[in-house]
Motif scaffolding. Structure first.
Motif, mmCIF file in Angstrom:
data_model
loop_
_atom_site.group_PDB
_atom_site.id
_atom_site.type_symbol
_atom_site.label_atom_id
_atom_site.label_comp_id
_atom_site.label_asym_id
_atom_site.label_seq_id
_atom_site.Cartn_x
_atom_site.Cartn_y
_atom_site.Cartn_z
ATOM 1 N N ILE A 1 0.844 -1.193 0.000
ATOM 2 C CA ILE A 1 0.000 0.000 0.000
ATOM 3 C C ILE A 1 0.882 1.248 0.000
ATOM 4 N N ALA A 2 0.712 2.102 -1.006
ATOM 5 C CA ALA A 2 1.450 3.359 -1.075
ATOM 6 C C ALA A 2 0.854 4.370 -0.102
ATOM 7 N N GLU A 3 1.646 5.364 0.288
ATOM 8 C CA GLU A 3 1.200 6.339 1.289
ATOM 9 C C GLU A 3 -0.031 7.105 0.836
ATOM 10 N N GLU A 4 -0.062 7.540 -0.409
ATOM 11 C CA GLU A 4 -1.213 8.295 -0.914
ATOM 12 C C GLU A 4 -2.463 7.425 -0.910
ATOM 13 N N GLN A 5 -2.307 6.170 -1.335
ATOM 14 C CA GLN A 5 -3.421 5.230 -1.333
ATOM 15 C C GLN A 5 -3.896 4.974 0.091
ATOM 16 N N GLN A 6 -2.950 4.869 1.010
ATOM 17 C CA GLN A 6 -3.279 4.662 2.415
ATOM 18 C C GLN A 6 -4.116 5.810 2.958
ATOM 19 N N ARG A 7 -3.698 7.029 2.688
ATOM 20 C CA ARG A 7 -4.442 8.204 3.165
ATOM 21 C C ARG A 7 -5.837 8.255 2.557
ATOM 22 N N THR A 8 -5.931 7.953 1.276
ATOM 23 C CA THR A 8 -7.229 7.991 0.596
ATOM 24 C C THR A 8 -8.188 6.968 1.190
ATOM 25 N N TRP A 9 -7.703 5.749 1.382
ATOM 26 C CA TRP A 9 -8.562 4.695 1.920
ATOM 27 C C TRP A 9 -8.989 4.985 3.357
ATOM 28 N N VAL A 10 -8.075 5.482 4.161
ATOM 29 C CA VAL A 10 -8.414 5.815 5.554
ATOM 30 C C VAL A 10 -9.490 6.900 5.577
ATOM 31 N N ALA A 11 -9.348 7.918 4.727
ATOM 32 C CA ALA A 11 -10.343 8.996 4.658
ATOM 33 C C ALA A 11 -11.693 8.463 4.172
ATOM 34 N N THR A 12 -11.671 7.571 3.193
ATOM 35 C CA THR A 12 -12.912 7.005 2.658
ATOM 36 C C THR A 12 -13.637 6.190 3.720
ATOM 37 N N ILE A 13 -12.902 5.338 4.416
ATOM 38 C CA ILE A 13 -13.521 4.506 5.450
ATOM 39 C C ILE A 13 -14.043 5.363 6.599
ATOM 40 N N THR A 14 -13.288 6.384 6.973
ATOM 41 C CA THR A 14 -13.751 7.295 8.029
ATOM 42 C C THR A 14 -15.063 7.959 7.630
ATOM 43 N N GLY A 15 -15.147 8.386 6.368
ATOM 44 C CA GLY A 15 -16.389 8.992 5.873
ATOM 45 C C GLY A 15 -17.557 8.019 5.922
ATOM 46 N N MET A 16 -17.303 6.743 5.601
ATOM 47 C CA MET A 16 -18.375 5.746 5.644
ATOM 48 C C MET A 16 -18.838 5.513 7.074
ATOM 49 N N ILE A 17 -17.896 5.447 8.013
ATOM 50 C CA ILE A 17 -18.283 5.252 9.411
ATOM 51 C C ILE A 17 -19.129 6.425 9.895
ATOM 52 N N ASN A 18 -18.737 7.637 9.504
ATOM 53 C CA ASN A 18 -19.501 8.826 9.899
ATOM 54 C C ASN A 18 -20.880 8.866 9.256
ATOM 55 N N ASP A 19 -21.016 8.230 8.101
ATOM 56 C CA ASP A 19 -22.312 8.202 7.411
ATOM 57 C C ASP A 19 -23.353 7.377 8.156
ATOM 58 N N GLY A 20 -22.889 6.424 8.978
ATOM 59 C CA GLY A 20 -23.842 5.537 9.643
ATOM 60 C C GLY A 20 -24.569 4.678 8.620
ATOM 61 N N PRO A 21 -25.873 4.462 8.775
ATOM 62 C CA PRO A 21 -26.621 3.622 7.838
ATOM 63 C C PRO A 21 -26.555 4.094 6.390
ATOM 64 N N LYS A 22 -26.290 5.406 6.173
ATOM 65 C CA LYS A 22 -26.196 5.900 4.794
ATOM 66 C C LYS A 22 -25.049 5.275 4.019
ATOM 67 N N LEU A 23 -24.074 4.662 4.717
ATOM 68 C CA LEU A 23 -22.934 4.063 4.030
ATOM 69 C C LEU A 23 -23.374 3.003 3.031
ATOM 70 N N ILE A 24 -24.530 2.394 3.269
ATOM 71 C CA ILE A 24 -25.023 1.326 2.411
ATOM 72 C C ILE A 24 -25.280 1.825 0.987
ATOM 73 N N LEU A 25 -25.515 3.136 0.846
ATOM 74 C CA LEU A 25 -25.806 3.702 -0.470
ATOM 75 C C LEU A 25 -24.585 3.714 -1.373
ATOM 76 N N ARG A 26 -23.408 3.506 -0.826
ATOM 77 C CA ARG A 26 -22.192 3.475 -1.638
ATOM 78 C C ARG A 26 -21.996 2.124 -2.323
ATOM 79 N N LEU A 27 -22.814 1.153 -2.000
ATOM 80 C CA LEU A 27 -22.659 -0.192 -2.541
ATOM 81 C C LEU A 27 -23.680 -0.415 -3.646
ATOM 82 N N PRO A 28 -23.248 -0.463 -4.913
ATOM 83 C CA PRO A 28 -24.181 -0.503 -6.045
ATOM 84 C C PRO A 28 -25.207 -1.620 -5.974
ATOM 85 N N LYS A 29 -24.801 -2.818 -5.583
ATOM 86 C CA LYS A 29 -25.733 -3.945 -5.593
ATOM 87 C C LYS A 29 -26.879 -3.717 -4.607
ATOM 88 N N ILE A 30 -26.562 -3.239 -3.419
ATOM 89 C CA ILE A 30 -27.603 -2.995 -2.415
ATOM 90 C C ILE A 30 -28.405 -1.752 -2.779
#
Length: 475
Positions: free
Chosen positions: A360-389
């Motif tokens: 994992i490259a540093e830039e990729q690491q920062r991006t993924w950590v920020a993305t996951i943090t945003g999903m956790i903050n979204d709460g139940p809304k995080l499910i909307l990021r998953l196309p199949k659901i």
């Protein structure tokens, strides 16, 4: 089903889902995450992840393994592993992972005697000296039945001992399924992949059974909430395997092997309750559809280990349908920590770090950590990021229920057809297409696909090829 409609994301807690909603016309996701959890659990069942469908898939692949192993004249046993063996993916949804296990070869760890073993069994000794945890070298202890692939992979270790070279071993293996349009691909880790018509992808791993009681006993003695003592003992009885791949950072990786517990892990996943399974599936979707790793920096196997640790370390009474989103966020937090620290203990051998050498490259690491943090903050809304659901939510209720019934029947037919195909083959791989059961399955499958195509055309789709439709439905 086609996506459509918009979610309102403003200060109002109530979201309008075009008069349909998630089992109701309006929903307070943020203030009612427990209710949202219950509804998503119901939807996961409709999407094909419920217990009955999981069991049907597991049974189908076990039957295929039985048929294919019987054709190997007792020399090689076939074992389906990964998501297919767990019953968590449809026919075209992911690769089929298959282990081809030698029956008359055995690896043993130090301290295990082999004198009582039959003379025809070739015995290797595990040597973990100078190896990364979870890896080993194989030293020949006794030559019994010597398969050509093993004989050609033996090399000298400069001390007069014969080592089994993992690189030579894997390149000697060429899978042969007697299937039309079979294409073999370049090596990928321990696997020699193949594909059929560019649609069915199989990861073939030639492996050797391994008897390592001390490793399994250390795992069995851990204090845990899950699984039960009876299941722990069953996993111990299922032994281990070694696969031909060394540690990425090792100078001697070409002669190193990885210790795996595929059948035991299959058993552990099959014992997860529904909520734990849905956590596993949704976290896999997050990795595949949101993070989208290019070079397998994070894999479904990473997620599996996170879920198994969660199940072991927490009371099972806490995993219920009303707590789904709580545990999804907990799992996301564990994934974020693993990415941030580049550390995740392997569930079976905690000394092995699954994130070691992940690339994992540093830039990729920062991006993924920020993305996951945003999903956790979204709460139940995080499910909307998953196309199949998200597609399922938008098409609910009547279109989703109609489509789900068609897809479930189609997948069950596809699994039966896959089994029947091998049952109706002769020793040369020629299929008897006149078999009445085979014909009946094909005819019913065609009827379902035509029904789906007709409805798709009514809704404006221009897809007419039935093979394209089945790939879309079972992917």
């Amino acid at each position: 089903m086609a996506e459509g409609g918009n979610w309102r994301d403003d200060s109002e807690p109530e979201w309008d889902l075009r008069q349909r909603g998630l089992l109701c016309q309006s929903y307070h996701f943020q203030s009612h995450s427990e209710n949202a959890s219950v509804e998503i659990c119901i939807m996961m069942n409709w999407l094909g992840y419920g217990p009955e469908m999981r069991q049907a898939r597991r049974d189908a692949y076990r039957e295929i393994d039985r048929i294919m192993s019987a054709r190997a004249d007792g020399e090689i046993k076939r074992i389906t592993t990964g998501s297919k063996a767990e019953g968590l993916t449809r026919s075209f949804e992911s690769d089929l992972d298959v282990m081809h296990v030698f029956r008359n070869v055995l690896c043993i760890e130090d301290g295990v005697q082999f004198d009582i073993l039959q003379r025809e069994i070739t015995v290797f000794r595990l040597s973990t000296i100078m190896c990364y945890p979870g890896h080993c070298r194989l030293i020949l202890e006794r030559a019994g039945i010597m398969y050509r692939v093993i004989f050609d992979a033996l090399c000298d270790d400069e001390y007069g001992r014969s080592l089994l070279c993992s690189d030579l071993f894997v390149y000697e293996f060429t899978p042969n399924y007697n299937l039309p349009d079979l294409v073999n691909h370049d090596r990928a880790g321990p696997s020699m992949p193949s594909s059929i018509r560019g649609t069915w992808h199989v990861d073939n791993v030639l492996s050797i059974p391994c008897h390592c009681p001390s490793i399994l006993q250390r795992w069995a003695e851990r204090r845990r909430h899950c699984p039960s003592p009876a299941i722990v003992q069953k996993v111990v009885s299922l032994r281990a395997y070694v696969t031909p791949v060394g540690f990425k950072g090792s100078r001697y990786r070409h002669v190193e092997w990885r210790i795996c517990f595929n059948t035991g892990e299959n058993e552990l996943v099959s014992r997860l309750n529904n909520t734990q399974v849905y956590i596993y599936v949704i976290l896999k979707m997050v990795v595949k559809e949101v993070l989208k790793p290019v070079n397998k920096e994070i894999t479904s196997y990473t997620v599996k280990n996170i879920v198994l640790w969660l199940a072991e370390n927490n009371p099972q009474t806490l995993f219920h349908e009303r707590s789904l989103f709580v545990w999804i966020c907990e799992g996301l937090g564990e994934l974020r920590t693993a990415i941030l620290t580049k550390r995740l203990q392997y569930y079976m051998i905690p000394e092995r770090n699954l994130m070691e050498g992940c690339g994992i490259a540093e830039e990729q690491q920062r991006t993924w950590v920020a993305t996951i943090t945003g999903m956790i903050n979204d709460g139940p809304k995080l499910i909307l990021r998953l196309p199949k659901i998200r597609s399922a939510i938008i098409s609910h209720p009547e279109p989703l229920m109609w489509y789900s019934k068609k897809r479930v029947e189609l997948e069950l037919l596809e699994l039966k057809l896959f089994n029947r195909h091998f049952q109706c083959e002769d020793e040369n791989g020629v299929l008897n297409e006149s078999d009445p059961i085979y014909q009946a399955i094909v005819e019913r499958r065609c009827e379902i696909l035509k029904d789906v195509r007709q409805r798709m055309n009514w809704e404006g789709s221009r897809v007419n090829d039935l093979f394209e439709i089945i790939k879309m439905m079972l992917s």
